[in-house]
Design a protein around this motif. Structure first.
Motif, PDB file in Angstrom:
ATOM      1  N   CYS A  56     -13.287  -3.251  -1.966  1.00 31.19           N
ATOM      2  CA  CYS A  56     -12.239  -2.614  -2.766  1.00 31.19           C
ATOM      3  C   CYS A  56     -12.824  -1.783  -3.905  1.00 31.19           C
ATOM      4  CB  CYS A  56     -11.284  -3.672  -3.315  1.00 31.19           C
ATOM      5  SG  CYS A  56     -10.370  -4.571  -2.037  1.00 31.19           S
TER       6      CYS A  56
ATOM      7  N   ASP B 276       0.854  -1.195   0.000  1.00 29.64           N
ATOM      8  CA  ASP B 276       0.000   0.000   0.000  1.00 29.64           C
ATOM      9  C   ASP B 276       0.886   1.239   0.000  1.00 29.64           C
ATOM     10  OD1 ASP B 276      -2.182   1.676   0.144  1.00 29.64           O
ATOM     11  OD2 ASP B 276      -2.356   1.531   2.325  1.00 29.64           O
TER      12      ASP B 276
ATOM     13  N   ILE C 241      -8.437  -5.492   4.865  1.00 25.44           N
ATOM     14  CA  ILE C 241      -8.609  -6.294   3.654  1.00 25.44           C
ATOM     15  C   ILE C 241      -7.601  -7.442   3.624  1.00 25.44           C
ATOM     16  CG2 ILE C 241      -9.587  -4.378   2.374  1.00 25.44           C
ATOM     17  CD1 ILE C 241      -6.931  -3.910   1.052  1.00 25.44           C
TER      18      ILE C 241
ATOM     19  N   ALA D   6      -5.763  -1.500  -2.975  1.00 25.07           N
ATOM     20  CA  ALA D   6      -7.172  -1.820  -3.197  1.00 25.07           C
ATOM     21  C   ALA D   6      -7.373  -2.514  -4.542  1.00 25.07           C
ATOM     22  CB  ALA D   6      -8.010  -0.548  -3.136  1.00 25.07           C
TER      23      ALA D   6
ATOM     24  N   CYS E 109      -8.497  -6.372  -5.023  1.00 26.13           N
ATOM     25  CA  CYS E 109      -9.733  -6.575  -5.788  1.00 26.13           C
ATOM     26  C   CYS E 109      -9.525  -7.618  -6.877  1.00 26.13           C
ATOM     27  CB  CYS E 109     -10.197  -5.252  -6.379  1.00 26.13           C
ATOM     28  SG  CYS E 109     -11.733  -5.359  -7.313  1.00 26.13           S
TER      29      CYS E 109
END
Length: 444
Positions: free
Chosen positions: A209, A162, A232, A169, A173
């Motif tokens: 996401c 990140d 997540i 995200a 996803c």
């Protein structure tokens, strides 16, 4: 499938609608730290996006509990409640970290406690499939330790990646979409009800996401922070644990002969042990390289630096958006390649397609290293940026601009304390149309 799609849409809508108010709340409480040396963004951006993602998780589980077919997941299994308990704990720690900067060892302990909470409620690995041997049953302590290790590794792998707008995200996803296709095939194609919780977790994670990405794409208006990245990561680990340790792979090979022959013949079909690893292959590689790089320099493995894979892409000359798309490409190639191979393992076309796409990915990866040189007779056929005359004019303009800047520096823009410099459409301060694309410097 209709109920899964409904759950997905509700999760997307709730996450998307909550992100705007959460952003204003983050600005109001001051969850907007100053720019650090390792950061890529140039303007202070609020965090706490994980609050909206947790709201989407709760909404998805609530809707699924009231649907006719998915309601059976909550009646026959305690895994959704285990996921919600562990997610609430890790989310709370992430929110505190986004506001007060908690120590890394405290966060590591919180991750282990969250995994332990899920283990105590039944979300654990009971057995693992081993090629050419069969299903190996684990003792209670072995299963618990393996579960905690997988949760902690996955959370930190997602947290490490990140580093760019929309990167974590988007990659999660892509991974959750591939995982959903695989889990749904096991549940619906083979009639194994034990795969239903993992399918539900993957659908909800995909919705979390997708709902957050419009606010997080470059230039990001809000960051998910540790409250979102750890959340997540835990949901992805829970889906992997559910389908790895709860689904008996021999149930998918009942007509392939003995246990050893069934394991060998159906190896590409029941790859629940390998698929979670391929899904987080890129974040895992980044995690391993970061630990090796930092320990080699005598630093702590938790020390922050600018040597991650996305930083390396920026150093190669890729723009912010192109670096994110390249990471998307490799993540999707590995995840969907594994799913495609599990469906048609005997097809050579799948292997050739993966090899060809890998070659394309390498070309895209090294593209900034090559400067195209168009012959003068063909300059009229290419865009202006590839023409010799255009490049010479651009170089002359840049040199003139540098000389003018050196002679008469531009006056500094006044900054109103607490107002300007806030990234986003609702900020009072103006945003520069030309983002700073200076080469990322690696701290050594």
């Amino acid at each position: 499938m209709r109920e899964y799609l409904l759950t997905l849409c509700v999760t997307v809508a709730v996450t998307y609608l909550l992100t705007g108010p959460v952003r204003k709340f983050a600005i109001a409480v001051g969850a907007m730290p100053a720019i650090r040396a390792r950061d890529v963004h140039r303007e202070p951006t609020p965090r706490l996006g994980g609050i909206a993602m947790f709201g989407g998780l709760c909404a998805g589980l609530l809707v699924a509990d009231h649907l006719q077919n998915l309601n059976g997941v909550f009646e026959l299994s305690n895994e959704p409640r285990a996921l919600l308990s562990g997610a609430a704990l890790i989310w709370l720690v992430g929110v505190l970290d986004d506001k007060f900067e908690i120590d890394a060892l405290i966060k590591l302990g919180a991750q282990m406690i969250s995994a332990g909470v899920m283990v105590m409620q039944g979300l654990t690995i009971l057995w693992i499939p081993v090629p050419f041997i069969g299903t190996v049953a684990l003792t209670q302590w072995q299963g618990n330790l393996l579960t905690v290790a997988l949760v902690v590794i996955t959370i930190n792998a997602v947290n490490f990646v990140d580093g760019l707008d929309g990167l974590a995200a988007g990659m999660v996803c892509i991974a959750s979409c591939a995982f959903f296709l695989y889990a749904y095939r096991i549940w619906f194609g083979y009639g194994i009800e034990a795969a239903a919780p993992a399918t539900l977790f993957a659908a909800i994670l995909m919705g979390m996401c997708l709902g957050f990405l419009p606010h997080n794409m470059h230039p990001a208006r809000i960051f998910m922070g540790d409250s979102g990245s750890m959340l997540i990561g835990l949901v992805l680990a829970a889906a992997a644990i559910s389908i790895t340790g709860q689904v008996d792979p021999d149930a998918m090979a009942l007509f392939a002969g003995g246990e050893r022959n069934a394991t060998h013949a159906m190896l590409p079909v029941f790859i629940p042990l390998l698929l979670p690893l391929t899904i987080i292959a890129i974040p895992m590689a980044d995690l391993v390289l970061a630990i090796v790089r930092r320990t080699w320099k005598g630093q702590s493995p938790f020390a922050a630096d600018r040597g991650h894979l996305h930083h390396r892409l920026l150093e190669l000359g890729h723009s912010h958006s192109r670096a994110v798309l390249i990471m998307y490409f490799w993540s999707g190639l590995i995840a969907y390649g594994a799913v495609a191979y599990s469906v048609h393992s005997t097809s050579m076309w799948i292997v050739l397609a993966i090899a060809a796409l890998s070659a394309v990915g390498l070309i895209l990866l090294l593209l900034p290293r090559f400067t195209p040189r168009t012959p003068r007779w063909a300059e009229s056929l290419v865009p202006p940026r590839y023409r010799h005359s255009a490049r010479r004019a651009e170089a002359a303009a840049e040199a003139a601009a540098r000389e003018a800047t050196a002679i008469e520096p531009a006056p500094a823009r006044p900054v109103v304390a607490g107002v300007s410099g806030v990234n986003g459409a609702t900020a009072v301060g103006a945003r520069s149309r030309f983002p700073d694309r200076r080469k990322a410097e690696s701290t050594r």
